[in-house]
Design a protein around this motif. Sequence first.
Motif, PDB file in Angstrom:
ATOM      1  N   ASP A  10      39.166 -44.568  71.191  1.00 13.84           N
ATOM      2  CA  ASP A  10      38.595 -44.973  69.916  1.00 13.84           C
ATOM      3  C   ASP A  10      37.113 -45.215  70.164  1.00 13.84           C
ATOM      4  OD1 ASP A  10      38.418 -45.688  67.253  1.00 13.84           O
ATOM      5  OD2 ASP A  10      39.887 -47.309  67.367  1.00 13.84           O
ATOM      6  N   GLU A  11      36.381 -45.506  69.134  1.00 17.13           N
ATOM      7  CA  GLU A  11      34.950 -45.761  69.288  1.00 17.13           C
ATOM      8  C   GLU A  11      34.723 -46.919  70.264  1.00 17.13           C
ATOM      9  OE1 GLU A  11      30.991 -45.124  68.848  1.00 17.13           O
ATOM     10  OE2 GLU A  11      32.529 -43.949  67.814  1.00 17.13           O
ATOM     11  N   GLY A  47      28.866 -46.576  78.287  1.00 16.09           N
ATOM     12  CA  GLY A  47      28.744 -47.481  77.155  1.00 16.09           C
ATOM     13  C   GLY A  47      30.039 -47.963  76.518  1.00 16.09           C
ATOM     14  N   TYR A  48      31.159 -47.811  77.205  1.00 11.24           N
ATOM     15  CA  TYR A  48      32.411 -48.327  76.651  1.00 11.24           C
ATOM     16  C   TYR A  48      32.405 -49.851  76.703  1.00 11.24           C
ATOM     17  CZ  TYR A  48      34.252 -43.600  76.650  1.00 11.24           C
ATOM     18  OH  TYR A  48      34.454 -42.283  76.395  1.00 11.24           O
TER      19      TYR A  48
END
Length: 105
Positions: A10-11, A47-48
Amino acid sequence: IGEIHYNEADEGICEIGIKICDFSKQNQGLGKVILSLFINALFKDYGYHKIVLDTNLSNKRSQHVYERLGFKKIRINHNSWKDQLGNWQSSVDYELTKDSFISFL
């Protein structure tokens, strides 16, 4: 020694999968270090903000490593899948945020 992969779930959230191929390399602390390198890159370079994974409920060895890295147990899924012999297996879901990550680097 093994394989690690990730995919975007997911985002800002990725799911990782881990496979041990050479069992003679276990109990040497390599898993915590290699996973720390991988997780660090997922948080800092990609960037997670959350990492999720699941493992067989009976795999206490992997659960111990994940929890040492800061993963939190989210839920247990009883009889959630059948193995290649047709036996029901249960799994446990984990998640890790950047703030709860304990690096072994």
